[in-house]
Motif scaffolding. Structure first.
Motif, PDB file in Angstrom:
ATOM      1  N   TYR A   1       0.799  -1.361  -0.044  1.00  0.00           N
ATOM      2  CA  TYR A   1      -0.036  -0.128   0.028  1.00  0.00           C
ATOM      3  C   TYR A   1       0.872   1.103   0.009  1.00  0.00           C
ATOM      4  N   ILE A   2       2.003   1.339   0.591  1.00  0.00           N
ATOM      5  CA  ILE A   2       2.836   2.337   0.711  1.00  0.00           C
ATOM      6  C   ILE A   2       3.332   2.701  -0.717  1.00  0.00           C
ATOM      7  N   VAL A   3       3.804   1.435  -1.381  1.00  0.00           N
ATOM      8  CA  VAL A   3       4.315   1.651  -2.772  1.00  0.00           C
ATOM      9  C   VAL A   3       3.192   2.179  -3.680  1.00  0.00           C
ATOM     10  N   ILE A   4       1.922   1.701  -3.536  1.00  0.00           N
ATOM     11  CA  ILE A   4       0.985   2.370  -4.376  1.00  0.00           C
ATOM     12  C   ILE A   4       0.764   3.670  -4.298  1.00  0.00           C
ATOM     13  N   PHE A   5       0.676   4.184  -2.998  1.00  0.00           N
ATOM     14  CA  PHE A   5       0.579   5.603  -2.579  1.00  0.00           C
ATOM     15  C   PHE A   5       1.790   6.112  -3.399  1.00  0.00           C
ATOM     16  N   LEU A   6       3.103   5.987  -3.003  1.00  0.00           N
ATOM     17  CA  LEU A   6       4.269   6.792  -3.467  1.00  0.00           C
ATOM     18  C   LEU A   6       4.180   6.721  -5.224  1.00  0.00           C
ATOM     19  N   ASN A   7       3.737   5.647  -5.783  1.00  0.00           N
ATOM     20  CA  ASN A   7       3.539   5.628  -7.272  1.00  0.00           C
ATOM     21  C   ASN A   7       2.386   6.743  -7.393  1.00  0.00           C
ATOM     22  N   ASN A   8       1.395   6.697  -6.932  1.00  0.00           N
ATOM     23  CA  ASN A   8       0.121   7.699  -7.236  1.00  0.00           C
ATOM     24  C   ASN A   8       0.593   9.101  -6.726  1.00  0.00           C
ATOM     25  N   ASN A   9       1.660   9.288  -6.002  1.00  0.00           N
ATOM     26  CA  ASN A   9       1.963  10.773  -5.571  1.00  0.00           C
ATOM     27  C   ASN A   9       3.511  10.953  -5.790  1.00  0.00           C
ATOM     28  N   PRO A  10       3.961  11.015  -6.935  1.00  0.00           N
ATOM     29  CA  PRO A  10       5.400  11.039  -7.261  1.00  0.00           C
ATOM     30  C   PRO A  10       6.043  12.235  -6.399  1.00  0.00           C
ATOM     31  N   THR A  11       5.399  13.110  -5.805  1.00  0.00           N
ATOM     32  CA  THR A  11       6.281  14.157  -5.132  1.00  0.00           C
ATOM     33  C   THR A  11       6.395  14.046  -3.739  1.00  0.00           C
ATOM     34  N   ALA A  12       5.572  12.964  -3.263  1.00  0.00           N
ATOM     35  CA  ALA A  12       5.759  12.698  -1.899  1.00  0.00           C
ATOM     36  C   ALA A  12       6.995  11.933  -1.531  1.00  0.00           C
ATOM     37  N   PHE A  13       7.276  12.230  -0.167  1.00  0.00           N
ATOM     38  CA  PHE A  13       8.539  11.684   0.543  1.00  0.00           C
ATOM     39  C   PHE A  13       8.079  10.697   1.615  1.00  0.00           C
ATOM     40  N   LEU A  14       9.009   9.657   2.013  1.00  0.00           N
ATOM     41  CA  LEU A  14       8.580   8.780   2.979  1.00  0.00           C
ATOM     42  C   LEU A  14       9.702   8.858   4.104  1.00  0.00           C
ATOM     43  N   GLU A  15       8.995   9.110   5.486  1.00  0.00           N
ATOM     44  CA  GLU A  15       9.998   8.726   6.530  1.00  0.00           C
ATOM     45  C   GLU A  15       9.553   7.345   7.144  1.00  0.00           C
ATOM     46  N   ILE A  16      10.804   6.682   7.421  1.00  0.00           N
ATOM     47  CA  ILE A  16      10.643   5.178   7.988  1.00  0.00           C
ATOM     48  C   ILE A  16      11.107   5.246   9.478  1.00  0.00           C
ATOM     49  N   ARG A  17      10.513   4.753  10.334  1.00  0.00           N
ATOM     50  CA  ARG A  17      10.778   4.681  11.690  1.00  0.00           C
ATOM     51  C   ARG A  17      10.716   3.469  12.565  1.00  0.00           C
ATOM     52  N   GLY A  18      11.684   2.798  12.830  1.00  0.00           N
ATOM     53  CA  GLY A  18      11.863   1.387  13.584  1.00  0.00           C
ATOM     54  C   GLY A  18      11.441   1.648  15.065  1.00  0.00           C
ATOM     55  N   HIS A  19      10.857   0.537  15.440  1.00  0.00           N
ATOM     56  CA  HIS A  19      10.331   0.469  16.884  1.00  0.00           C
ATOM     57  C   HIS A  19      10.979  -0.889  17.543  1.00  0.00           C
ATOM     58  N   ALA A  20      11.097  -0.900  18.784  1.00  0.00           N
ATOM     59  CA  ALA A  20      11.493  -2.250  19.617  1.00  0.00           C
ATOM     60  C   ALA A  20      11.216  -2.340  21.010  1.00  0.00           C
ATOM     61  N   ASN A  21      10.776  -3.425  21.578  1.00  0.00           N
ATOM     62  CA  ASN A  21      10.189  -3.374  22.986  1.00  0.00           C
ATOM     63  C   ASN A  21      11.182  -2.592  23.922  1.00  0.00           C
ATOM     64  N   GLU A  22      10.658  -2.348  25.030  1.00  0.00           N
ATOM     65  CA  GLU A  22      11.498  -1.851  25.904  1.00  0.00           C
ATOM     66  C   GLU A  22      12.378  -2.826  26.515  1.00  0.00           C
TER      67      GLU A  22
END
Length: 444
Positions: A361-382
């Motif tokens: 779904y992220i790929v589809i959104f970025l393909n349909n919105n070529p001017t958009a950029f994406l931030e990725i944030r990873g998380h882990a348990n305490e």
């Protein structure tokens, strides 16, 4: 005989107070709610016993005894409540023989009392709170110094006798203004330690005597300072109970707050940011039947706007133009709010099975919105090892980035952000823990 006089005075005050209920004006009827009161009085103190043989104080030629203004008193009262006050008094008494049949004597006493005062109006409730008449009872301890006064007839030595005992009394009061009362007080003193008689003679063989004294006085009581909210114990208990009930109600109301309006209270809600109107389970988590970490409601919306991911990976579907800005904004908000994310198993950097649909779904959104950029944030348990968890969070973000790169998204449109360990509000369920082990996205 003195008691008969006091009874008459009390009856007079009570009769006057009843009449005052009819004629009271708005100023006088205002409550006297002041924390501090000062009073002054003058009266007659009579040492009843003991006396040395040949000495006595009463005038045997009078029917009720003669009144002599031989006592002066100053007092300070602190009002704890409508029922209970504390009072400290300092007084002076001068004793002489009132009859020529007694040997002449003259003694003086300086005394201090520490007493509690009870307002009978609030005990037996025979008067309304706005009444002018008030009846008090008081009692406490008394300490005093008695000494013989030197004169031409006795040539006395100025030796002092330190006494101690208890005092009880009753005080009818009549309010004459908002801050002032006239009062009559009758007090009875009992000294359990007294080494001299009231005429100043020492006790035989240094024995302790039991001294009795009574005082009848007329005085003026004045309130000062700021008015306060005085309450009775019943009112105080009611306020405490009301406060406890209000706190409990407030606690229940706080627990029943439903931030995301999904019908599940926050204290039971494992997902406090559910979409408005979305179907959720008993724990407030939006339904995800195929376990791909995209809520069913959002998944249906994505497919309605962008088509099936496998069949329609392009910008348009069957030649139809791209969807409206309103649809794009909704999907962007869903992604940024964390409804589309990638889950991971415990201590793993590879996405869990079924979780990669959200990447599509992220790929589809970025393909349909070529001017958009994406931030990725990873998380882990305490965990105890913060460095290891930070490293794991970063590796999870990189893994998702590589998947996006392989899907044709240019690297200059993707940014990885480091994140500290995420602390869950509830870490007692596997469901909650699994939602912490994830990668989230933000469209910029």
């Amino acid at each position: 005989m003195r008691i008969n006089c006091i009874s008459s005075i009390i009856i007079f005050f009570a009769t006057t107070s009843v009449f005052s209920q009819v004629v009271k004006d708005s100023t006088i009827s205002n409550l006297n709610n002041y924390r501090w009161q000062v009073e002054a009085s003058i009266g007659d103190s009579n040492g009843i016993s003991p006396y040395k043989v040949g000495y006595f104080s009463s005038d045997v030629n009078t029917k009720y005894g003669s009144l002599v203004m031989n006592s002066f008193d100053l007092g300070l009262t602190y009002n704890f409540s409508k029922l209970l006050d504390f009072k400290i008094n300092a007084g002076f008494d001068r004793f002489t023989n009132k009859s020529t049949k007694s040997l002449p004597f003259e003694t003086a006493q300086f005394r201090t009392t520490f007493q509690g005062v009870v307002n009978l109006n609030h005990v037996i409730k025979f008067q309304p709170e706005s009444a002018r008449f008030k009846l008090l009872v008081h009692g406490g301890i008394s300490v005093s110094v008695l000494q013989k006064i030197e004169n031409n007839s006795n040539n006395a030595k100025l030796s002092k006798d330190f006494n101690g005992g208890i005092v009880f009394g009753i005080t009818p009061m009549y309010r004459i203004s908002k801050k002032a009362y006239l009062f009559i007080d009758y007090s009875s003193f009992a000294n359990y330690r007294q080494n001299k008689t009231w005429d100043g003679s020492p006790a035989p063989y240094n024995e302790n005597l039991f001294g009795k004294m009574e005082n009848l006085s007329l005085g003026l009581n004045l309130s000062f300072g700021k008015q306060v909210q005085l309450v009775s114990y019943e009112e105080k208990n009611t306020q405490i109970k009301d406060s406890i009930i209000n706190k409990r109600v407030a606690s229940i109301e706080n627990r029943l707050i439903d931030t995301d309006k999904d019908g599940v209270a926050d204290y039971l809600d494992n997902e406090k940011n559910s979409m408005e109107g979305a179907l959720v389970d008993s724990k407030g988590v939006m339904y995800d039947k195929n376990k791909n970490n995209v809520p069913d409601q959002i998944e249906r919306y994505l497919e309605e706007n962008y088509g099936d991911v496998d069949r329609y990976p392009s910008k348009s579907v069957d030649g139809k133009p791209a969807k409206s800005k309103k649809s794009t904004d909704f999907i962007k908000k869903s992604i940024n709010d964390g409804y589309v994310s990638v889950l991971f198993d415990y201590n793993k950097s590879k996405p869990s099975s079924g979780s990669l649909d959200s990447v599509n779904y992220i790929v589809i959104f970025l393909n349909n919105n070529p001017t958009a950029f994406l931030e990725i944030r990873g998380h882990a348990n305490e965990g105890k090892d913060k460095k290891a968890n930070d490293k794991l969070s970063y590796e999870r973000a990189v893994e998702v980035k590589n998947i996006l790169l392989k899907s044709g998204i240019k690297e200059n449109r993707i940014f990885i952000l480091t994140d500290e360990e995420e602390v869950s509000e509830k870490v007692n369920t596997n469901t909650t823990l699994s939602t912490i082990r994830r990668v989230t996205f933000k469209i910029i």
